[in-house]
Enzyme design. Structure first.
Site, PDB file in Angstrom:
ATOM      1  N   HIS B  14      36.632  37.731  13.218  1.00  0.00           N
ATOM      2  CA  HIS B  14      36.577  37.137  14.878  1.00  0.00           C
ATOM      3  C   HIS B  14      35.053  36.556  14.946  1.00  0.00           C
ATOM      4  O   HIS B  14      34.358  36.491  14.047  1.00  0.00           O
ATOM      5  CB  HIS B  14      36.673  38.278  15.561  1.00  0.00           C
ATOM      6  CG  HIS B  14      35.557  39.095  15.961  1.00  0.00           C
ATOM      7  ND1 HIS B  14      35.482  39.732  17.090  1.00  0.00           N
ATOM      8  CD2 HIS B  14      34.569  39.662  15.101  1.00  0.00           C
ATOM      9  CE1 HIS B  14      34.298  40.682  17.085  1.00  0.00           C
ATOM     10  NE2 HIS B  14      33.847  40.464  16.006  1.00  0.00           N
ATOM     11  N   CYS B  33      27.014  37.474  16.577  1.00  0.00           N
ATOM     12  CA  CYS B  33      28.467  37.607  16.831  1.00  0.00           C
ATOM     13  C   CYS B  33      29.231  36.315  17.187  1.00  0.00           C
ATOM     14  O   CYS B  33      30.257  36.033  17.056  1.00  0.00           O
ATOM     15  CB  CYS B  33      28.843  38.593  17.685  1.00  0.00           C
ATOM     16  SG  CYS B  33      28.285  40.260  17.274  1.00  0.00           S
ATOM     17  N   HIS B  39      32.845  36.147  11.583  1.00  0.00           N
ATOM     18  CA  HIS B  39      32.714  37.616  10.427  1.00  0.00           C
ATOM     19  C   HIS B  39      33.763  38.254  10.603  1.00  0.00           C
ATOM     20  O   HIS B  39      34.811  37.843  11.210  1.00  0.00           O
ATOM     21  CB  HIS B  39      31.203  38.082  10.863  1.00  0.00           C
ATOM     22  CG  HIS B  39      31.246  38.587  12.245  1.00  0.00           C
ATOM     23  ND1 HIS B  39      31.189  37.495  13.260  1.00  0.00           N
ATOM     24  CD2 HIS B  39      31.444  39.772  12.930  1.00  0.00           C
ATOM     25  CE1 HIS B  39      31.427  38.353  14.615  1.00  0.00           C
ATOM     26  NE2 HIS B  39      31.279  39.623  14.058  1.00  0.00           N
ATOM     27  N   HIS B  41      35.507  42.752  10.530  1.00  0.00           N
ATOM     28  CA  HIS B  41      35.321  44.037  10.458  1.00  0.00           C
ATOM     29  C   HIS B  41      36.616  44.897   9.792  1.00  0.00           C
ATOM     30  O   HIS B  41      37.653  44.308   9.829  1.00  0.00           O
ATOM     31  CB  HIS B  41      35.226  44.518  12.041  1.00  0.00           C
ATOM     32  CG  HIS B  41      34.104  44.028  12.741  1.00  0.00           C
ATOM     33  ND1 HIS B  41      32.699  44.343  12.307  1.00  0.00           N
ATOM     34  CD2 HIS B  41      33.846  42.972  13.624  1.00  0.00           C
ATOM     35  CE1 HIS B  41      31.853  43.616  13.165  1.00  0.00           C
ATOM     36  NE2 HIS B  41      32.380  43.097  13.828  1.00  0.00           N
ATOM     37  N   ASP B  79      46.373  42.676  11.160  1.00  0.00           N
ATOM     38  CA  ASP B  79      45.777  42.896   9.833  1.00  0.00           C
ATOM     39  C   ASP B  79      45.545  41.579   8.799  1.00  0.00           C
ATOM     40  O   ASP B  79      46.596  40.815   8.748  1.00  0.00           O
ATOM     41  CB  ASP B  79      46.690  43.823   9.115  1.00  0.00           C
ATOM     42  CG  ASP B  79      45.879  44.334   7.672  1.00  0.00           C
ATOM     43  OD1 ASP B  79      44.608  44.227   7.671  1.00  0.00           O
ATOM     44  OD2 ASP B  79      46.581  44.620   6.975  1.00  0.00           O
ATOM     45  N   HIS B  80      44.351  41.389   8.266  1.00  0.00           N
ATOM     46  CA  HIS B  80      44.079  40.200   7.650  1.00  0.00           C
ATOM     47  C   HIS B  80      44.231  38.923   8.327  1.00  0.00           C
ATOM     48  O   HIS B  80      44.552  37.762   7.622  1.00  0.00           O
ATOM     49  CB  HIS B  80      44.905  40.334   6.226  1.00  0.00           C
ATOM     50  CG  HIS B  80      44.386  41.198   5.246  1.00  0.00           C
ATOM     51  ND1 HIS B  80      44.508  42.400   5.485  1.00  0.00           N
ATOM     52  CD2 HIS B  80      43.643  41.178   4.279  1.00  0.00           C
ATOM     53  CE1 HIS B  80      43.708  43.282   4.289  1.00  0.00           C
ATOM     54  NE2 HIS B  80      43.253  42.218   3.663  1.00  0.00           N
ATOM     55  N   GLU B 124      34.558  49.478  15.841  1.00  0.00           N
ATOM     56  CA  GLU B 124      34.511  48.087  15.239  1.00  0.00           C
ATOM     57  C   GLU B 124      33.348  48.374  13.872  1.00  0.00           C
ATOM     58  O   GLU B 124      33.764  47.648  13.111  1.00  0.00           O
ATOM     59  CB  GLU B 124      33.809  47.246  16.245  1.00  0.00           C
ATOM     60  CG  GLU B 124      33.562  45.831  15.881  1.00  0.00           C
ATOM     61  CD  GLU B 124      33.301  45.046  16.966  1.00  0.00           C
ATOM     62  OE1 GLU B 124      33.719  44.222  17.808  1.00  0.00           O
ATOM     63  OE2 GLU B 124      32.056  45.073  17.321  1.00  0.00           O
TER      64      GLU B 124
END
Lengths: 137, 137, 137, 137, 137, 137
Positions: B14, B33, B39, B41, B79-80, B124
């Site tokens: 994100h 950010c 980047h 998490h 996810d992913h 996070e």
């Protein structure tokens, strides 16, 4: 609005199983947790006490004493035991995480100053937890 | 006063970025950010359900079913994935930790028995978390 | 036979993808990790240094200095970055956990006293790790 | 000098007990771990593979495949089982942490590329672990 | 019903000791915690802020700013210090976990937007915690 | 190639300080760790024993006995103590993480079967660790 917490652990065997039900129905509802020869967990118990600070000691309650109560009332009963076979506290009660937190809460409630609120949080695995705070709040 | 919790994880990319703002203002407000190429998490989701124990099963709600709901509604979506580019749930919504817990709460709320209260806690990073319990309590 | 360790973390986006391969082959080999818009991780880096204790200071190496080296050489390069798009260190290198630990090891090796052995351990998720100790041992 | 690791968990019941010994001697040697109705643990298994990176994929070995091998060979056998009663792998073998890591190592060794070294680390509790790397190294 | 949390750590020495009491009484009440030459802890501080999301930023409060406030107000005061000898905040106050969470809450309360509720959770060890939410709620 | 591990914790105060040096030089070299009134840590000790499994018991060494040795030799000496002031083991030795692992290794070595290899891993904080395996290997 002050709470303290003591964390302890114990290891026990259990299975989820209702004697009134057939094996098939038990397997349907409880899955692998109903396997007949038991499995087990490293249970983590967090006991939270809510009260006000005693200005004499700076304690809500001495955490050493809380530790001793948890050892005497909970670990002595359940550590290295089979919850279904060895523990009369679970007679007629399926040892789910939820019921375990209620049973532990009831055992501790009568040993803890009634002025204090009590919450019991149980981790059954890294992924499954329950928390019980009683009906009296 | 009984709660249960299921913990799941997913990995996503994100960035925090407001298209109405200049790059300079985005950098000023969101710092690292906002970097343009994203980047990511390892998000940890804890879903807490508050309700009463079903005396038939000893469950508030079967944690296996809660696991399946989280996999189907949350992990399958996020996810992913890149929350900004791949996920229509974040159209017009900056994917902060706070907004992520609201989005997940809304997706789960309609799948969970309305008699139960619901809380979603997102980690996070090891240091940053958010928790959302809805407006209906 | 004395080792010390410093642990740091950074957050980055990446995807596993080989430009020479078709999208289908990438998906076949790398699965979800090849999704085109990237995903990301909270990477944990543990840097282990093996050497003898300096009797003057009681240190193998000052952990504050090791921390500064890791921040300058690793976190400044990779934190809040996209390993594929932003980081020339991964030009022609698929950013798997394995390759990430080699890249970080190479960046640190030239900054650490050559008398010391060096091991880099990367946690990509709670479940996946890699460790690299170089070829020179 | 490259290693990768996959972490998985399973829940099982067991007791430490030698049928050739009297109950008194079992209790003397194994303490609470010998209680007749079993107790249990959340076992954590870390499987470390040492080998060189395949330049085609950037993997020593695909961690998804390692995950599948661990699920098929280890979790399918031991998860939600009683190691003493249900698992022929422990026939004549006391299910100590040490023996568990040997049994798991032997089951995995034949499924892992013989060019790779293999280490199995078992956490029985937060405080007790074992690690086995075979005799062939 | 939205909360965010920032986690920070500091290392400090302390002893539990009431100057009005004899050494014997201090030892009786506080046990090992009263030993004269101090012991210490890696304190973990979790600061929870409850408020509503600012629609401009998607933040309740920028966690970077919360981090800076915790560093300036708490870590600068207490990190690598002796709570009894170095910290005027504990003049006349026994540095129990409970009092530490009150002191930290009071220091943060005046720096945090009064529209937000504030909770401070302190972990003194892996087993002992306290939480304070003020009297104003 | 079989190892077992026992994990224990203790809380102690210390400072890094060399009496031969001026306060300025101590501050220069040891930074905050040299502050005069001490700070402290929750030390985590992992003791690894390498040996072969006793076929009688399935143990390399009974972890209960290892626990007792650690409590008697290490925790009784250092728990709730000031390493600089209370512990003759650190006379003339700066209590760095490195030296602490050597001191603990030496205290344990003479109590552990000489056939077994011994490694002591100390975590001083979540970020700083040391490991010592002796000179005899």
């Amino acid at each position: 609005m002050m709470k303290i917490c003591r964390r302890e652990t114990f290891n026990a065997a259990h299975r989820l199983f209702k004697p009134e039900w057939s094996d098939t129905k038990n397997l349907e509802v409880f899955g692998k947790c109903s396997y007949p020869n038991y499995h087990g967990h490293n249970y983590v118990v967090e006991v939270w006490i809510e009260g006000s600070i005693n200005p004499e000691t700076g304690f809500v309650m001495d955490l050493k004493i809380l530790k001793e109560i948890i050892h005497k009332e909970i670990l002595n009963r359940f550590d290295h035991r089979n919850l279904n076979l060895d523990c009369p506290e679970f007679k007629g009660i399926i040892p789910t995480t939820e019921n375990l937190s209620v049973v532990i809460w009831n055992l501790l409630r009568i040993k803890i100053n009634p002025e204090f609120n009590l919450e019991v949080v149980i981790s059954e695995t890294e992924k499954n937890k329950s928390s019980y705070s009683g009906n009296d709040e």
